[in-house]
Motif scaffolding. Structure first.
Motif, short mmCIF file in Angstrom:
data_model
loop_
_atom_site.label_atom_id
_atom_site.label_comp_id
_atom_site.label_asym_id
_atom_site.label_seq_id
_atom_site.Cartn_x
_atom_site.Cartn_y
_atom_site.Cartn_z
N VAL A 1 112.35 4.91 24.08
CA VAL A 1 113.10 4.97 22.82
C VAL A 1 112.08 4.81 21.71
O VAL A 1 111.44 3.77 21.59
CB VAL A 1 114.17 3.86 22.75
CG1 VAL A 1 114.89 3.91 21.41
CG2 VAL A 1 115.15 3.98 23.90
N ARG A 2 111.94 5.84 20.89
CA ARG A 2 110.88 5.84 19.87
C ARG A 2 111.46 6.30 18.53
O ARG A 2 112.18 7.30 18.47
CB ARG A 2 109.75 6.76 20.31
CG ARG A 2 108.58 6.84 19.37
CD ARG A 2 107.50 7.76 19.92
NE ARG A 2 106.98 7.25 21.17
CZ ARG A 2 106.51 8.01 22.16
NH1 ARG A 2 106.51 9.31 22.04
NH2 ARG A 2 106.03 7.45 23.26
N ASN A 3 111.16 5.55 17.46
CA ASN A 3 111.63 5.92 16.12
C ASN A 3 113.12 6.23 16.13
O ASN A 3 113.56 7.34 15.76
CB ASN A 3 110.84 7.12 15.58
CG ASN A 3 109.41 6.75 15.26
OD1 ASN A 3 109.13 5.68 14.74
ND2 ASN A 3 108.48 7.63 15.59
N ALA A 4 113.90 5.25 16.55
CA ALA A 4 115.34 5.47 16.74
C ALA A 4 116.14 4.30 16.19
O ALA A 4 115.63 3.18 16.02
CB ALA A 4 115.66 5.67 18.21
N ILE A 5 117.39 4.57 15.89
CA ILE A 5 118.39 3.55 15.56
C ILE A 5 119.53 3.76 16.54
O ILE A 5 120.10 4.86 16.61
CB ILE A 5 118.90 3.69 14.12
CG1 ILE A 5 117.76 3.62 13.10
CG2 ILE A 5 119.95 2.63 13.82
CD1 ILE A 5 118.17 4.04 11.70
N ILE A 6 119.86 2.72 17.29
CA ILE A 6 120.95 2.83 18.26
C ILE A 6 122.00 1.80 17.91
O ILE A 6 121.73 0.59 17.91
CB ILE A 6 120.43 2.64 19.70
CG1 ILE A 6 119.36 3.68 20.02
CG2 ILE A 6 121.58 2.75 20.70
CD1 ILE A 6 118.82 3.60 21.44
#
Length: 405
Positions: free
Chosen positions: A358-363
């Motif tokens: 998970v890279r450069n993400a908003i979950i």
């Protein structure tokens, strides 16, 4: 200084933060692992000693109302309160038509409290500010309204509502919405004042302005778009330089910090400001705490082989033998064996399966990422799978979004 009533404008829809605002109002969006955006405005008011606060809500306000009701409990014995105030159609069969109309329709709050001054703050910015210093400056100035202004480079000021002052550097001569050629400051020509969306009014001035605005069919009934320009034209507006504000415990690095997190990219960047060794915005200033609810959860747990660097990991979360870098991990998250989370924001209840990246993400909350899944690695693939991708390349998964293996 007299009696002060605080009003927080929290009815914003926050379209540019979709999908984070698909199921909640913008001020209710979680931030920094443990907080919601509204906690910053309310903490600034309460720390300043303003303990009568009305929060005007409208758009998808259930989670916001619940958070305020369960978290912001002040002493009723002393007459203190933080209370959500929904749209009630007190002035006719209309919901709030704008931020000014929200206060106009809630005039009963002003009539009941009988304040000398009214502090009007937005609910969706990240910063620390002692509001009492701004109220004192307003009382000393004799103005009808005082607008908080933050100094920004003149070349970047076109993105904001900009304040132009008279030669004294205090009286506002013009209020400009995203001007192509922003005016410089009297004492610093390469800087401009951007409006922070925070105001202090003398009560009679605000009431008079709201009555005029309500009678104007051409008005958008907006505080920054209509009320402030009206008072500027009447010569009754002054600016408060945010640089003057001194907050206990602030460092030179974070003293003037203010962030509008109105886009997915700015929301993501503001989280990265929290996690460095010397954070650009320091959540750990206990002399001016940011208050929120305390979850009844165990502490975070790290398995043997876990590598966590420059990150915030909140209560109830478990990190397996995995790598987490420059990230904010909310409550009750799980990061599985061999996974790699980098420059990402995980809200509460997220499960990252084994071997995932998970890279450069908003979950957002309650998303389950299956084993060996890549998120934020290939934007074309992210879009194909139904994930949102911001202009700045941040991959965003909405609340409870299903991620297929």
């Amino acid at each position: 200084m007299g009696r002060v009533l605080a009003i927080v404008l929290a009815g914003g829809e926050g379209k540019r933060l979709m999908p984070l605002t698909e199921d909640r109002a913008k001020p209710a969006v979680p931030f920094g692992g443990s907080y919601r955006l509204i906690d910053f405005a309310l903490s600034n008011l309460v720390n300043a000693g303003y303990l009568q606060c009305a929060v005007l809500t409208q758009y998808k306000s259930h989670s916001l109302d619940r958070h305020i009701s369960l978290t912001w409990r002040l002493s009723s014995l002393l007459g203190n309160y933080v209370t959500p105030v929904p749209a009630q159609q007190r002035r006719g069969p209309n919901w709030y038509l704008g931020s000014a109309d929200a206060i106009y329709q809630s005039m009963n709050l002003i009539n009941d409290a009988k304040p000398d001054y009214i502090v009007v703050f937005g609910a969706d910015h990240v910063y620390r500010m002692d509001a009492s210093q701004m109220v004192q400056a307003h009382a000393d100035s004799g103005a009808g309204v005082t607008v908080a202004g933050i100094r920004v480079p003149r070349k970047d000021a076109w993105q904001f509502g900009v304040i132009k002052t008279a030669e004294d550097g205090v009286a506002i001569s013009e209020f400009l919405e995203k001007p192509a050629d922003p005016p410089g400051l009297v004492d610093s020509p390469e800087e401009s004042y951007a409006s922070m969306g925070n105001y202090v009014f003398s009560t009679e001035v605000l009431v008079e302005a709201l009555e005029k605005d309500a009678a104007n069919p051409a008005s958008r009934h907006d505080m920054g778009g209509d009320i402030i320009p009206m008072l500027v034209e009447e010569g009754r507006a002054s600016v408060y330089d945010f640089k003057r504000n001194v907050v206990p415990g602030a460092t030179d690095r974070d003293r003037d910090y203010w962030r509008d997190v109105g886009t997915l990219d700015s929301y993501h960047e503001a989280h990265l400001d929290l996690v460095s060794r010397l954070p650009i915005f320091n959540l750990y200033n206990m002399q001016w705490p940011i208050f929120t609810s305390n979850s009844q959860l165990p502490g975070a747990k790290f398995s043997q082989g876990a590598s966590v660097r420059d990150s915030i990991v909140c209560a109830g979360s478990i990190v397996g033998p995995a790598s987490v870098e420059q990230s904010v991990i909310g409550t009750q998250n799980f990061v599985g064996d061999g996974s790699y989370v980098q420059r990402s924001v995980l809200l509460d209840g997220v499960h990252i399966g084994k071997g995932s990246v998970v890279r450069n993400a908003i979950i957002d909350k309650n998303v389950v990422v299956p084993d060996e899944t890549l998120i934020g690695v290939d934007h074309a693939e992210d879009r194909r799978r139904g994930f949102a991708v911001s202009e700045g390349g941040i991959t965003v998964l909405g609340k409870g979004q299903v991620v297929k293996p």
